[in-house]
Design an enzyme around this catalytic site. Structure first.
Site, mmCIF file in Angstrom:
data_model
loop_
_atom_site.group_PDB
_atom_site.id
_atom_site.type_symbol
_atom_site.label_atom_id
_atom_site.label_comp_id
_atom_site.label_asym_id
_atom_site.label_seq_id
_atom_site.Cartn_x
_atom_site.Cartn_y
_atom_site.Cartn_z
ATOM 1 N N ARG A 1 0.928 -1.298 -0.021
ATOM 2 C CA ARG A 1 0.174 -0.052 0.046
ATOM 3 C C ARG A 1 0.793 1.277 -0.107
ATOM 4 O O ARG A 1 0.369 2.290 -0.867
ATOM 5 C CB ARG A 1 -0.843 0.018 1.324
ATOM 6 C CG ARG A 1 -2.252 -0.336 1.114
ATOM 7 C CD ARG A 1 -2.870 -1.007 2.209
ATOM 8 N NE ARG A 1 -1.824 -2.199 2.967
ATOM 9 C CZ ARG A 1 -2.041 -3.564 2.316
ATOM 10 N NH1 ARG A 1 -3.354 -3.674 1.685
ATOM 11 N NH2 ARG A 1 -1.208 -4.488 2.636
ATOM 12 N N HIS B 1 6.133 5.996 11.112
ATOM 13 C CA HIS B 1 5.493 5.744 9.802
ATOM 14 C C HIS B 1 4.596 6.911 9.691
ATOM 15 O O HIS B 1 3.193 6.976 9.796
ATOM 16 C CB HIS B 1 4.738 4.189 9.840
ATOM 17 C CG HIS B 1 4.337 3.880 8.322
ATOM 18 N ND1 HIS B 1 4.270 4.946 7.466
ATOM 19 C CD2 HIS B 1 4.041 2.836 8.036
ATOM 20 C CE1 HIS B 1 3.838 4.210 6.287
ATOM 21 N NE2 HIS B 1 3.421 2.842 6.524
HETATM 22 C C1 NCD Z 1 2.376 -0.881 7.886
HETATM 23 C C2 NCD Z 1 3.848 -1.009 8.215
HETATM 24 O O1 NCD Z 1 4.823 -0.895 7.056
HETATM 25 O O2 NCD Z 1 4.324 -0.299 9.015
HETATM 26 N N1 NCD Z 1 2.056 -1.067 6.730
HETATM 27 C C3 NCD Z 1 1.626 -0.230 5.970
HETATM 28 O O3 NCD Z 1 2.505 0.634 5.774
HETATM 29 N N2 NCD Z 1 0.471 -0.038 5.871
HETATM 30 C C4 NCD Z 1 1.879 -2.125 9.088
HETATM 31 C C5 NCD Z 1 2.388 -3.367 9.042
HETATM 32 O O4 NCD Z 1 3.419 -3.716 8.266
HETATM 33 O O5 NCD Z 1 2.115 -4.233 9.828
#
Ligand code: NCD
Length: 306
Positions: free
Chosen positions: A51, A129
């Site tokens: 994503r 993030h």
């Molecule tokens: C998350 C991440 O990469 O931290 N994913 C994301 O970017 N939507 C959550 C995860 O990997 O569990």
């Protein structure tokens, strides 16, 4: 030059403008379809992603720009031992803005110190993030109508889950936020978040291992996957991975207007029988991710709609 490395790099006013812009783009995306014509986004992904990388790429394409990049460390010169600092110096000639995901905490920050283009942290190890946080904030603001006065339950791997760390940092800025931190003892929120953020700001929070007891109190339930790739031994992962599974039955304990968010990917922690519940908004949340990244790219490039 502005980068987005931590969720706090945007002031509350800048964040509020960005969410307003994202909502405007969401309501009339065609108005923005040429805003970034001639601009290039580089996606430098040293760790797996579905994503985040593709929503960044979709965002830039929706704005009329172009994209280039790599999606694993093995397919870049990192495999030959090149430093992030050298890579970003060169990428600054090839692109106008970049999004970087890296397994090492702090790598995007290092990149920003050597870049002559804006750098966006697309996830650094178990640390932060921030663009997932922007996605989460846009989801909550759009579907709840406000970001203040919410009791948010975080459930799952709160130790390694970078989306949790970033969203906690962002939510403490809104008045009357409360947290219920639901995790096994081994996967509690790191001490630095309590000591540097929750305690000094007197944010009410409780820690529990009981999802059922927590559910009736929550306005938002933020489910997370146990972060397999950050474990030192597989036995611990196997023991902990299915500690919490949200299912249809448990959803009966929740408020009628509670929202279930999840950054995805989901493994077992939300049973698919929850997907049809109108409170389950995790797929919608992934859709909001494109619009918020469109707003972020425009903001960092200083591009406004004429
Ligand atoms: C998350 C991440 O990469 O931290 N994913 C994301 O970017 N939507 C959550 C995860 O990997 O569990």
């Amino acid at each position: 030059m502005k980068h987005l490395i931590s969720p706090l790099d945007l002031s509350p006013d800048e964040l509020s403008d960005l969410l307003d812009l994202a909502q405007d783009i969401y309501s009339a995306p065609e108005k923005y379809s040429h805003c970034c014509a001639g601009k290039k986004l580089a996606t430098l992904f040293y760790e797996p992603s579905t994503r985040t990388r593709l929503s960044f790429e979709a965002a830039m394409l929706n704005l009329g720009g172009s994209v280039l990049g790599f999606s694993s460390a093995d397919s870049s010169s990192a495999a030959k031992g090149e430093s992030v600092a050298d890579t970003i110096r060169v990428m600054s000639f090839y692109a106008d803005i970049c999004a970087m995901r890296h397994p090492k905490e702090g790598a995007p920050l290092v990149a920003s110190m050597h870049a002559s283009i804006p750098v966006i942290n697309a996830g650094d190890g178990g640390h932060n993030h921030p663009t997932q946080t922007l996605t989460d904030l846009l989801t909550i603001k759009s579907l709840k109508g406000h970001l203040d006065g919410l009791t948010i339950g975080f459930c799952g791997d709160l130790k390694f889950g970078r989306t949790v760390h970033s969203l906690i940092n962002a939510m403490v800025r809104y008045p009357n936020t409360k947290f219920v931190l639901i995790s096994p003892k081994e996967l509690q929120v790191p001490a630095y978040i309590k000591e540097e953020t929750l305690d000094p700001l007197n944010i009410p929070y409780e820690e529990t291992t009981n999802l059922e007891e927590a559910l009736p109190k929550l306005d938002i339930l933020y489910m997370t996957r146990v972060q397999k790739e950050r474990f030192f031994n597989e036995e611990d992962y196997i023991r902990l991975k299915d500690t919490f599974i949200l299912d249809k039955q448990k959803m009966q304990l929740a408020k009628e207007d509670m929202l279930v968010l999840h950054p995805l990917p989901r493994v077992n922690e939300i049973s698919t029988d929850v997907d049809d519940d109108p409170r389950a908004v995790y797929f919608e949340q992934a859709n909001f991710g494109v619009y918020v990244r469109m707003a972020l790219i425009m903001t960092l490039l200083g591009i406004k709609l004429d």
